[in-house]
Enzyme design. Structure first.
Site, mmCIF file in Angstrom:
data_model
loop_
_atom_site.group_PDB
_atom_site.id
_atom_site.type_symbol
_atom_site.label_atom_id
_atom_site.label_comp_id
_atom_site.label_asym_id
_atom_site.label_seq_id
_atom_site.Cartn_x
_atom_site.Cartn_y
_atom_site.Cartn_z
ATOM 1 N N CYS A 1 -2.313 34.001 9.211
ATOM 2 C CA CYS A 1 -2.022 34.662 10.478
ATOM 3 C C CYS A 1 -1.619 33.655 11.551
ATOM 4 O O CYS A 1 -2.371 33.396 12.499
ATOM 5 C CB CYS A 1 -3.230 35.476 10.922
ATOM 6 N N TYR B 1 4.832 18.975 10.708
ATOM 7 C CA TYR B 1 5.874 17.979 11.001
ATOM 8 C C TYR B 1 7.268 18.564 10.959
ATOM 9 O O TYR B 1 8.240 17.816 11.052
ATOM 10 C CB TYR B 1 5.861 16.853 9.954
ATOM 11 N N GLU C 1 0.821 -1.211 0.000
ATOM 12 C CA GLU C 1 0.000 0.000 0.000
ATOM 13 C C GLU C 1 0.859 1.267 0.000
ATOM 14 O O GLU C 1 0.745 2.098 0.892
ATOM 15 C CB GLU C 1 -0.881 0.032 1.259
HETATM 16 C C1 LIG Z 1 -1.233 6.062 5.216
HETATM 17 C C2 LIG Z 1 -1.307 4.629 4.933
HETATM 18 C C3 LIG Z 1 -0.576 4.056 3.886
HETATM 19 C C4 LIG Z 1 0.377 4.855 3.030
HETATM 20 O O1 LIG Z 1 1.474 5.308 3.717
HETATM 21 P P1 LIG Z 1 2.699 5.967 2.921
HETATM 22 O O2 LIG Z 1 3.675 6.308 3.954
HETATM 23 O O3 LIG Z 1 2.154 7.156 2.216
HETATM 24 O O4 LIG Z 1 3.204 4.938 1.969
HETATM 25 C C5 LIG Z 1 -0.718 2.712 3.644
HETATM 26 N N1 LIG Z 1 -1.548 1.950 4.392
HETATM 27 C C6 LIG Z 1 -2.276 2.448 5.402
HETATM 28 C C7 LIG Z 1 -3.149 1.550 6.186
HETATM 29 C C8 LIG Z 1 -2.181 3.805 5.712
HETATM 30 O O5 LIG Z 1 -2.893 4.293 6.732
#
Ligand SMILES: *Cc1c(COP(=O)(O)O)cnc(C)c1O
Length: 418
Positions: A342, A316, A273
């Site tokens: 602001c 961050y 992901e």
């Molecule tokens: C945010 C998130 C991602 C993606 O994270 P990256 O650091 O952008 O690769 C993948 N899986 C889940 C469950 C997330 O919450």
């Protein structure tokens, strides 16, 4: 690494001058390179080819329909975290059988929509949620495919706000509980619990934290094998770092080399992901200089983009390289690049060496394709910026700049206020 480069001292995105786009669409705006998106997607695909993963783009990093369509055309699935994201993913053309859905707080209407859409699986984060999905699936006379999001209790060694895989975080299910769920999974009549999921954090620059987590998954998987419990999927989440400063993140092929042997040992169908890794480098934020201010102690370059457009530096303290769109040989000065909002925390870069840019000059804030527009807001009643995509020598506005009507849409002054 990306397709933003200078030609005759002018910044180009692929085949088009950034200044030319700014003249046509105004400022500020996000600018995405179509080819860079594709290149980064293919980098992961190639690096992890030995385990042939399904790559589900984490659209929370950038949910623009054109960005998603680009990746879907490349074969990407989508990782979603809300019902709104599910609807956008489907609108972008995602195959429901390539959609996985993680969130600690899925609502009944979101679960219903996901079941009716026949998504690949839910990444489930608690027993209460398992019961709720089971109940709703029963009502709809459906079987819900489920992966358990494990909390492997490893530190991702990244910014505290984006580490997710320790037991101090709200995410995932501890390993002992997860095992008990799997041992008694038959009690969930309308669930098919056949996957494991981890996502330990974001902007992870080396393979070490992933390895630590996967080693725990391997031990966990073996303990399931010993009990005769079979699962089909391992979703290893996202988190691979983008190169905010060139050369600081381990390249995809290095990370893959470290992880693939372990993934093969675990022996499940792999899902990934990635969000940031794919889109961060594919986008820049273009903003115009309004004023140069010198208070005797510091110099400030005041630009028309602000923390409402790009909150990562304020939130961050993240670093984004800043380049002048037109390069010149003029002497550099040290400035804080700040917006009109602001708040003292409203800055895009601190103590940057830039030419003394005249009002009307453009700058580009690099590596802002991920968690840039996606985290923008209307704070200070500022319209969200436009989003533009370039492919070769063509560009297209892929999201209109907001207008005043967008700022007041849905607001009402009730009759009892005179
Ligand atoms: C945010 C998130 C991602 C993606 O994270 P990256 O650091 O952008 O690769 C993948 N899986 C889940 C469950 C997330 O919450």
């Amino acid at each position: 690494m990306h397709h933003f480069h200078y030609k005759n001292q002018e910044l180009f995105c692929e085949g088009i001058s950034v200044a030319e786009i700014a003249r046509k669409v105004g400022t500020p705006f996000y600018l995405y390179s179509h080819q860079t998106l594709i290149d980064h997607f293919r980098k992961i695909k190639t690096a992890f080819a030995p385990v042939d993963p399904l790559i589900c783009f984490a659209m929370k990093a950038n949910g623009n329909l054109a960005v998603m369509r680009t990746l879907i055309r490349e074969g990407a699935g989508v990782d979603i975290v809300s019902g709104g994201e599910l609807r956008k993913a489907l609108k972008a053309g995602a195959d429901p059988q390539k959609i996985c859905y993680a969130s600690v707080g899925k609502t009944e209407s979101e679960i219903t929509l996901a079941l009716k859409s026949n998504i690949l699986f839910f990444n489930v984060e608690s027993i209460a949620e398992l019961c709720e999905i089971n109940r709703i699936a029963k009502k709809l006379n459906k079987k819900a495919r489920v992966a358990l999001r494990l909390n492997p209790d490893v530190n991702a060694v990244t910014h505290a706000a984006i580490t997710t895989g320790t037991l101090k975080n709200k995410f995932g299910i501890d390993l002992a509980t997860a095992k008990n769920i799997l041992l008694s999974r038959d009690r969930y009549s309308n669930l098919v619990i056949n996957g494991l999921h981890i996502h330990i954090g974001s902007q992870i620059t080396t393979s070490a934290p992933f390895l630590r987590a996967l080693k725990k998954v391997l031990i966990f998987k073996r303990s399931l094998d010993a009990k005769g419990i079979k699962v089909e999927y391992l979703d290893i989440g996202g988190g691979m770092a983008a190169d905010y400063v060139e050369g600081t993140a381990q390249p995809a092929d290095k990370i893959a080399k470290a992880l693939v042997p372990l993934l093969k040992k675990i022996g499940l169908k792999v899902i990934m992901e990635p969000g940031r890794f794919i889109v961060a480098n594919a986008g820049v934020f273009v903003t115009k200089v309004l004023y140069l201010k010198d208070n005797g102690v510091k110099k400030f370059l005041i630009v028309d983009g602000a923390m409402n457009d790009l909150i990562r530096p304020s939130l961050y303290d993240s670093f984004h390289e800043i380049l002048p769109v037109s390069r010149s040989a003029s002497k550099k000065i040290t400035v804080d690049v700040v917006g009109p909002v602001c708040e003292s925390g409203d800055y895009l870069g601190k103590d940057r060496k830039l030419p003394a840019l005249a009002p009307g000059s453009l700058i580009a804030v690099l590596t802002t394709g991920a968690y840039g527009y996606a985290m923008s807001s209307n704070y200070n009643a500022r319209c969200r910026s436009a989003e533009v995509m370039v492919s070769k020598n063509k560009f297209s506005v892929v999201k209109d700049r907001e207008a005043f009507v967008d700022l007041v849409r849905g607001e009402h002054i009730p009759g009892f206020i005179k």
